[in-house]
Scaffold this motif. Structure first.
Motif, PDB file in Angstrom:
ATOM      1  N   THR A  42      33.451  41.186  30.965  1.00 57.66           N
ATOM      2  CA  THR A  42      34.656  41.973  30.691  1.00 57.66           C
ATOM      3  C   THR A  42      35.182  41.696  29.289  1.00 57.66           C
ATOM      4  O   THR A  42      35.155  40.556  28.817  1.00 57.66           O
ATOM      5  CB  THR A  42      35.766  41.652  31.714  1.00 57.66           C
TER       6      THR A  42
ATOM      7  N   LEU B 158      48.784  45.934  29.238  1.00 62.22           N
ATOM      8  CA  LEU B 158      47.567  45.137  29.219  1.00 62.22           C
ATOM      9  C   LEU B 158      47.626  44.063  30.298  1.00 62.22           C
ATOM     10  O   LEU B 158      46.615  43.755  30.942  1.00 62.22           O
ATOM     11  CB  LEU B 158      47.390  44.494  27.835  1.00 62.22           C
TER      12      LEU B 158
ATOM     13  N   SER C 298      44.715  50.777  29.251  1.00 57.80           N
ATOM     14  CA  SER C 298      46.006  50.097  29.380  1.00 57.80           C
ATOM     15  C   SER C 298      46.913  50.535  28.233  1.00 57.80           C
ATOM     16  O   SER C 298      46.445  51.087  27.233  1.00 57.80           O
ATOM     17  CB  SER C 298      45.826  48.575  29.350  1.00 57.80           C
TER      18      SER C 298
ATOM     19  N   ILE D  99      38.150  43.355  26.029  1.00 57.19           N
ATOM     20  CA  ILE D  99      39.272  44.230  25.680  1.00 57.19           C
ATOM     21  C   ILE D  99      39.006  44.865  24.319  1.00 57.19           C
ATOM     22  O   ILE D  99      38.574  44.193  23.378  1.00 57.19           O
ATOM     23  CB  ILE D  99      40.601  43.453  25.615  1.00 57.19           C
TER      24      ILE D  99
ATOM     25  N   LEU E  45      41.927  42.987  37.398  1.00 59.28           N
ATOM     26  CA  LEU E  45      40.576  42.432  37.471  1.00 59.28           C
ATOM     27  C   LEU E  45      40.396  41.475  38.631  1.00 59.28           C
ATOM     28  O   LEU E  45      39.272  41.203  39.065  1.00 59.28           O
ATOM     29  CB  LEU E  45      40.255  41.693  36.158  1.00 59.28           C
TER      30      LEU E  45
ATOM     31  N   ILE F  65      38.801  50.944  31.521  1.00 58.37           N
ATOM     32  CA  ILE F  65      40.159  50.875  32.055  1.00 58.37           C
ATOM     33  C   ILE F  65      41.111  51.096  30.880  1.00 58.37           C
ATOM     34  O   ILE F  65      41.007  50.423  29.853  1.00 58.37           O
ATOM     35  CB  ILE F  65      40.457  49.506  32.694  1.00 58.37           C
TER      36      ILE F  65
ATOM     37  N   ILE G   6      38.413  47.084  28.913  1.00 60.23           N
ATOM     38  CA  ILE G   6      39.803  47.533  28.881  1.00 60.23           C
ATOM     39  C   ILE G   6      40.095  48.100  27.485  1.00 60.23           C
ATOM     40  O   ILE G   6      39.965  47.391  26.480  1.00 60.23           O
ATOM     41  CB  ILE G   6      40.774  46.375  29.175  1.00 60.23           C
TER      42      ILE G   6
ATOM     43  N   ALA H 263      46.561  45.516  33.520  1.00 63.03           N
ATOM     44  CA  ALA H 263      45.124  45.782  33.535  1.00 63.03           C
ATOM     45  C   ALA H 263      44.344  44.504  33.805  1.00 63.03           C
ATOM     46  O   ALA H 263      43.373  44.503  34.565  1.00 63.03           O
ATOM     47  CB  ALA H 263      44.700  46.397  32.201  1.00 63.03           C
ATOM     48  N   ILE H 264      44.768  43.398  33.194  1.00 65.38           N
ATOM     49  CA  ILE H 264      44.087  42.116  33.410  1.00 65.38           C
ATOM     50  C   ILE H 264      44.282  41.635  34.842  1.00 65.38           C
ATOM     51  O   ILE H 264      43.357  41.109  35.475  1.00 65.38           O
ATOM     52  CB  ILE H 264      44.603  41.069  32.408  1.00 65.38           C
TER      53      ILE H 264
ATOM     54  N   ASP I  70      42.873  49.150  25.257  1.00 66.11           N
ATOM     55  CA  ASP I  70      44.330  49.013  25.194  1.00 66.11           C
ATOM     56  C   ASP I  70      44.918  49.939  24.127  1.00 66.11           C
ATOM     57  O   ASP I  70      44.577  49.843  22.939  1.00 66.11           O
ATOM     58  CB  ASP I  70      44.707  47.566  24.891  1.00 66.11           C
TER      59      ASP I  70
ATOM     60  N   THR J  44      43.973  53.619  34.958  1.00 65.21           N
ATOM     61  CA  THR J  44      44.971  53.396  33.902  1.00 65.21           C
ATOM     62  C   THR J  44      46.040  52.418  34.386  1.00 65.21           C
ATOM     63  O   THR J  44      46.344  52.341  35.577  1.00 65.21           O
ATOM     64  CB  THR J  44      45.657  54.718  33.494  1.00 65.21           C
ATOM     65  N   ARG J  45      46.607  51.695  33.436  1.00 59.47           N
ATOM     66  CA  ARG J  45      47.734  50.809  33.691  1.00 59.47           C
ATOM     67  C   ARG J  45      48.686  50.905  32.497  1.00 59.47           C
ATOM     68  O   ARG J  45      48.277  51.160  31.362  1.00 59.47           O
ATOM     69  CB  ARG J  45      47.271  49.354  33.885  1.00 59.47           C
TER      70      ARG J  45
END
Length: 286
Positions: free
Chosen positions: A177, A273, A245, A179, A280, A243, A211, A276-277, A213, A269-270
């Motif tokens: 994973t 950040l 964020s 970002i 996980l 994803i 992710i 989003a984390i 961001d 979507t979130r």
């Protein structure tokens, strides 16, 4: 080169220049030694020899082209570009190089004045010859300067590309994973860099989740969302789950107005950040 100048006084001075190339070169270096002694002493023997070769070619180029109307300026400019490229490769300085042009012209005008003595040519005819040579000089200088401008443009693009690559770093947070923080506006050039670098890095890291961001995005429009969806599509083709964020209300509303709602692509979507984390840790994404 067609349309050759047949005027007797042009032919006379052209012949003089062609015959006295070495003498003119010597005059240039003699005057340069008087005015720029320290600079010349700092040059190696090889550099001095190369400089003499270039000056000699300069006078040869002027002599070869001054009788022609068509193509002569093009030839002069091309020669100037070639010498400019050589100077750039040697780490030359444009300002310093252009300052030497005054010496070349000074030597040439003095030479023309000397050769005109004892002839029956009128002042107007001498001025025509000087004007013709000066025009050739100007095209040589333009070609020379163009090489420096092209080099500066190349360096600028190189720095810009490096900056764009550095401005889109992928930050691994787990083995599978990472970002991708996107900050600022996204134009076509930056979008292409983000796409290329992200896909390369994501593949190299063998990611399962990325992710993206958007907290630092200034504005969203049709073009931005198009670039974003293109990136999302490409990631999914690689088997990487994207994803999003940082989808602030204003970004979400603008996307909806443009008919580009992320829900149509079923993208996770979130709003932050942090969320989003936290996502996980849920079984769905493990």
């Amino acid at each position: 080169m067609k349309m050759m100048v047949q005027l007797e006084y042009f032919v006379f001075f052209q012949k003089c220049l062609a015959e006295d190339v070495d003498e003119l070169t010597d005059r240039i270096f003699k005057l340069s030694e008087d005015r720029y002694k320290e600079e010349l002493e700092a040059l190696t023997d090889e550099q001095l020899e190369q400089s003499r070769f270039i000056v000699r070619e300069l006078f040869e180029t002027i002599a070869k082209t001054m009788l022609y109307i068509e193509k002569s300026n093009e030839v002069a400019q091309e020669w100037g570009e070639q010498i400019g490229k050589h100077s750039v490769a040697q780490g030359g300085d444009l300002t310093e190089a252009l300052s030497n042009i005054s010496i070349y012209k000074e030597v040439l005008w003095m030479y023309i004045e000397e050769k005109s003595r004892g002839t029956n040519y009128e002042f107007k005819q001498i001025v025509e010859v000087i004007t013709r040579i000066d025009d050739i000089f100007n095209h040589i200088i333009y070609g020379f300067s163009l090489s420096f401008a092209q080099e500066e443009d190349r360096i600028l693009k190189e720095y810009e590309e490096k900056y764009l690559k550095l401005s889109t770093p992928i930050v691994p947070i787990k083995d599978d994973t990472a970002i991708l923080p996107i900050i600022g506006d996204i134009d076509q050039k930056r979008a292409d860099v983000i796409m290329d670098e992200t896909l390369k890095e994501a593949s190299a890291l063998n990611l399962d989740l990325l992710i993206i961001d958007l907290s630092g995005v200034y504005d969203v429009n049709n073009s931005f969302m198009g670039h974003l969806y293109r990136l999302i599509d490409s990631l999914e083709l690689l088997g990487i789950t994207p994803i999003l964020s940082g989808m602030r209300p204003d970004l979400t509303m603008e996307a909806a107005k443009l008919g580009l709602s992320t829900s149509k692509k079923k993208v996770i979507t979130r709003s932050s950040l942090k969320q989003a984390i936290e996502l996980l840790e849920k079984p769905l994404l493990k």
